[in-house]
Design an enzyme around this catalytic site. Sequence first.
Site, mmCIF file in Angstrom:
data_model
loop_
_atom_site.group_PDB
_atom_site.id
_atom_site.type_symbol
_atom_site.label_atom_id
_atom_site.label_comp_id
_atom_site.label_asym_id
_atom_site.label_seq_id
_atom_site.Cartn_x
_atom_site.Cartn_y
_atom_site.Cartn_z
ATOM 1 N N GLY A 29 0.827 -1.210 0.000
ATOM 2 C CA GLY A 29 0.000 0.000 0.000
ATOM 3 C C GLY A 29 0.854 1.251 0.000
ATOM 4 O O GLY A 29 2.054 1.186 -0.278
ATOM 5 N N ASN A 30 0.255 2.382 0.289
ATOM 6 C CA ASN A 30 1.023 3.634 0.382
ATOM 7 C C ASN A 30 0.371 4.541 1.420
ATOM 8 O O ASN A 30 -0.673 4.211 1.972
ATOM 9 C CB ASN A 30 1.130 4.314 -0.989
ATOM 10 N N HIS A 31 0.986 5.686 1.683
ATOM 11 C CA HIS A 31 0.585 6.547 2.797
ATOM 12 C C HIS A 31 -0.505 7.557 2.458
ATOM 13 O O HIS A 31 -0.750 8.476 3.239
ATOM 14 C CB HIS A 31 1.807 7.293 3.342
#
Length: 221
Positions: A29-31
């Site tokens: 995933g990412n932030h």
Amino acid sequence: RKKLPLVNKKVLVTAGPTYEAIDPVRFIGNHSSGKMGFALADELASQGADVILVAGPTAQKSEYKSIKRIDVTSAAEMLDACLENFDSANACIMCAAVADYTPAHVAQQKIKKTEDHFNIELKKTTDILKTLGQQKRDDQVLVGFALETNNEEQHAIDKLKKKNLDLIVLNSLNDSGAGFKSDTNKVTLIDRQLNKTTFELKSKAEVANDICLAVVDLLNK
Ligand code: C5P
């Protein structure tokens, strides 16, 4: 009383990250917090638009009950939701931080930690924005985001052209107070004629208002 500018306009917005499954319990995933996309959805709804908000995994909530939210997890699911809603949309604003790569194979069982070194093969996801750009009609307005760290404007202009956009919103990671988790953002808008407008650092709600006004202008052209 003045009529709201986006009454009877359907606007498709993507927001948040995507999660790409590795096995039943893990993902890449990412932030992305989803704050900018949700601020845009609220602003568009306040201007009278019928908003379809395609959201990746996020804790954000919308202010307006009229917003139709479609929750998705992966880039592939986000693409499907966008394709289902694209033809009937007058404008699309793609704000999501979509994963560029996804595991080539998803393990059916939880992967065990037996190897010292473990590789995950990744394959490219479909670029949702580019796909919509290829299908875009003359009466539709398509807006993308570019989060850049170097040669910001040139990269943004390249994306505007490559993805057949009407407007690109550049946010630079070089500006403090701009970016993923922050409540503020600093953006430059660039259109097809390469007109550039740079705004001050302001709240994401105010940035959403600036983008919304630009979209209203493009729809009226
Ligand atoms: O090429 P890049 O990922 O930097 O482009 C960013 C823009 O493209 C954003 O508007 C983002 O929402 C959109 N995008 C997309 N699908 C992808 C990758 C990016 O819609 N797979």
